[in-house]
Design a protein around this motif. Structure first.
Motif, mmCIF file in Angstrom:
data_model
loop_
_atom_site.group_PDB
_atom_site.id
_atom_site.type_symbol
_atom_site.label_atom_id
_atom_site.label_comp_id
_atom_site.label_asym_id
_atom_site.label_seq_id
_atom_site.Cartn_x
_atom_site.Cartn_y
_atom_site.Cartn_z
ATOM 1 N N MET A 1 -5.899 -2.462 1.254
ATOM 2 C CA MET A 1 -6.136 -1.491 2.330
ATOM 3 C C MET A 1 -6.343 -2.167 3.682
ATOM 4 O O MET A 1 -5.881 -1.692 4.713
ATOM 5 C CB MET A 1 -7.367 -0.634 1.997
ATOM 6 C CG MET A 1 -7.236 0.184 0.717
ATOM 7 S SD MET A 1 -5.869 1.359 0.753
ATOM 8 C CE MET A 1 -6.477 2.522 1.989
ATOM 9 N N HIS A 2 -7.047 -3.315 3.678
ATOM 10 C CA HIS A 2 -7.369 -3.969 4.951
ATOM 11 C C HIS A 2 -7.758 -5.420 4.694
ATOM 12 O O HIS A 2 -8.228 -5.765 3.615
ATOM 13 C CB HIS A 2 -8.520 -3.233 5.648
ATOM 14 C CG HIS A 2 -8.712 -3.643 7.081
ATOM 15 N ND1 HIS A 2 -7.822 -3.305 8.074
ATOM 16 C CD2 HIS A 2 -9.675 -4.384 7.683
ATOM 17 C CE1 HIS A 2 -8.237 -3.810 9.232
ATOM 18 N NE2 HIS A 2 -9.357 -4.473 9.019
ATOM 19 N N ARG B 1 -1.973 -7.543 2.610
ATOM 20 C CA ARG B 1 -1.352 -6.502 3.422
ATOM 21 C C ARG B 1 -1.436 -5.152 2.717
ATOM 22 O O ARG B 1 -1.762 -5.066 1.523
ATOM 23 C CB ARG B 1 0.124 -6.814 3.687
ATOM 24 C CG ARG B 1 0.356 -7.967 4.657
ATOM 25 C CD ARG B 1 0.593 -9.241 3.920
ATOM 26 N NE ARG B 1 0.898 -10.352 4.828
ATOM 27 C CZ ARG B 1 0.766 -11.630 4.468
ATOM 28 N NH1 ARG B 1 0.345 -11.959 3.256
ATOM 29 N NH2 ARG B 1 1.061 -12.586 5.313
ATOM 30 N N LEU B 2 -1.096 -4.092 3.450
ATOM 31 C CA LEU B 2 -1.125 -2.740 2.901
ATOM 32 C C LEU B 2 -0.200 -2.577 1.696
ATOM 33 O O LEU B 2 -0.445 -1.760 0.823
ATOM 34 C CB LEU B 2 -0.747 -1.723 3.984
ATOM 35 C CG LEU B 2 -1.851 -1.339 4.973
ATOM 36 C CD1 LEU B 2 -1.265 -0.518 6.106
ATOM 37 C CD2 LEU B 2 -2.961 -0.563 4.270
ATOM 38 N N SER B 3 0.880 -3.353 1.674
ATOM 39 C CA SER B 3 1.852 -3.226 0.585
ATOM 40 C C SER B 3 1.446 -4.003 -0.667
ATOM 41 O O SER B 3 2.103 -3.912 -1.698
ATOM 42 C CB SER B 3 3.221 -3.726 1.054
ATOM 43 O OG SER B 3 3.119 -5.063 1.526
#
Length: 413
Positions: free
Chosen positions: A336-337, A402-404
């Motif tokens: 998420m972060h 990362r978000l992915s």
């Protein structure tokens, strides 16, 4: 061969996760397909044409060579696609094309792009090597040869000074690890017969990995083949006799696995990197081989055998339809972060639970495949030892997420 004089370790890349995993774990080169016309066209996600510059950029930064596979049967309606793929690869700075059809070979040669001859052409003798040396600098030999036969070919290349278009001696490449096909050099027609889906066009339906019953046509008597998948070979593994492989005179060792996950690529490339370096450093031992074999067994495999390299005439067959890996990965959640100043990553737990002491795998297109242990974590802003589905979890991570990115828990089978 690398500039250091050591054999080249070639890694498979079916997507950006696997590509990054290969780069992070010490490969010298990568091979990959773009959209279609490669032997894993439907077995993996594959890259698209627009990915070529990014592939070249990442690999150039690491001084890693890049090979585009265009090794299926080519029909007339494919020729414009071939020209586009080869031209775009050349423009992007891709090192070479792995080919089996003369249309691809000549297209690449016409624009001055390096060619490697695919194992699909079933090269088994020095006269065939001489012929393809007119077009290619590297030739992948048939997977059915013994190391004794391989060595005879490499010695003849040196003795007869057989050179490719670059003016350098032709280099010989062989498969070193991964899935094997029951068909000679992969030329199989089972999928075409049963599903109208050609394995020779990259659309294998894996018929050989299934269980079968043998029927006597005269009496109707049926025999179920017990304990063995009679057309499904075990995976090739050469790490326990890698010294003999290198001594055979080959210049490139290819790892199979474009259809397998990033953690497979990371583990196998890391292990073979250590083994190759140990050979050249004079520290290749039986004790290390045992450790390496244990590591290779943790990721997807159908059991291991030595292929035909040591002179074995018949194959060894797997005893189950899937993986024999000693470990498996279970999806936990997504990134998420990331807080770079504190090296802390936040994950959303979407399945199962996560506990302090768990071994986790984090994968992503830029992250590759990274393993670590969970030491301390915050769950919904509280210092807890367990996170459950729906929780927000933060933990120390020594690399950017990362978000992915996806998180998995590694568990014993």
């Amino acid at each position: 061969m690398t500039t250091s004089g050591r054999i080249e370790l070639m890694a498979p890349a079916g997507n950006f996760e696997s590509l990054q995993a290969a780069l992070d774990n010490g490969c010298d080169s990568v091979y990959f397909g773009v959209e279609q016309l490669n032997m894993r066209a439907r077995a993996t996600v594959n890259f698209v044409l627009d990915d070529l510059p990014e592939i070249a950029r990442r690999c150039t930064e690491k001084n890693v060579r890049t090979y585009l596979t265009l090794n299926t049967i080519i029909y007339d309606h494919d020729l414009s696609i071939v020209k586009t793929l080869v031209t775009k690869a050349k423009e992007a700075g891709i090192t070479a094309v792995i080919a089996s059809d003369q249309a691809v070979i000549m297209t690449a040669r016409t624009i001055g792009m390096e060619v490697h001859i695919s194992t699909q052409l079933n090269v088994t003798n020095i006269e065939t090597v001489k012929f393809y040396a007119l077009f290619a600098d590297t030739i992948v030999l048939s997977r059915e040869l013994s190391l004794r036969q391989v060595k005879k070919i490499t010695e003849s290349i040196e003795k007869e000074q057989i050179k490719g278009p670059s003016g350098n001696m032709v280099e010989i490449e062989i498969f070193g690890h991964g899935a094997l096909c029951m068909a000679v050099s992969g030329k199989c027609y089972l999928s075409l017969h049963s599903h109208n889906s050609s394995a020779n066009r990259g659309a294998c339906k894996q018929n050989c990995r299934k269980k079968y019953t043998v029927i006597d046509q005269e009496s109707g008597f049926e025999i179920e083949i017990d304990n063995e998948y009679m057309m499904s070979p075990k995976d090739l593994c050469t790490i326990d006799f890698l010294d003999q492989v290198i001594d055979s005179g080959i210049k490139v060792l290819k790892i199979e696995g474009r259809g397998r996950a990033a953690d497979y690529v990371a583990t196998v490339i890391k292990t073979y990197r250590e083994a190759i370096d140990a050979y050249y450093d004079g520290t290749f031992t039986k004790e290390k081989v045992a450790v390496w074999m244990e590591a290779l067994a943790t990721v997807y495999n159908r059991g291991f055998w030595s292929g035909y390299y040591l002179g074995q005439k018949l194959g060894e067959w797997s005893d189950n339809p899937g993986s024999s890996a000693t470990q498996k990965k279970v999806y936990i959640g997504k990134g998420m972060h990331y807080f770079p100043k504190s090296n802390v990553a936040e994950f959303k737990i979407e399945a199962y639970d996560l506990k302090k002491g768990d071994k986790i795998l984090i994968t992503g297109p830029s992250t590759g495949a990274q393993e670590m242990m969970v030491e301390d974590m915050m769950v919904n802003d509280l210092p807890l030892e367990k996170a459950a589905k729906g929780d927000s979890c933060t933990l120390k991570v020594p690399f950017r997420i990362r978000l992915s990115d996806k998180m998995y828990k590694i568990v014993e089978n």
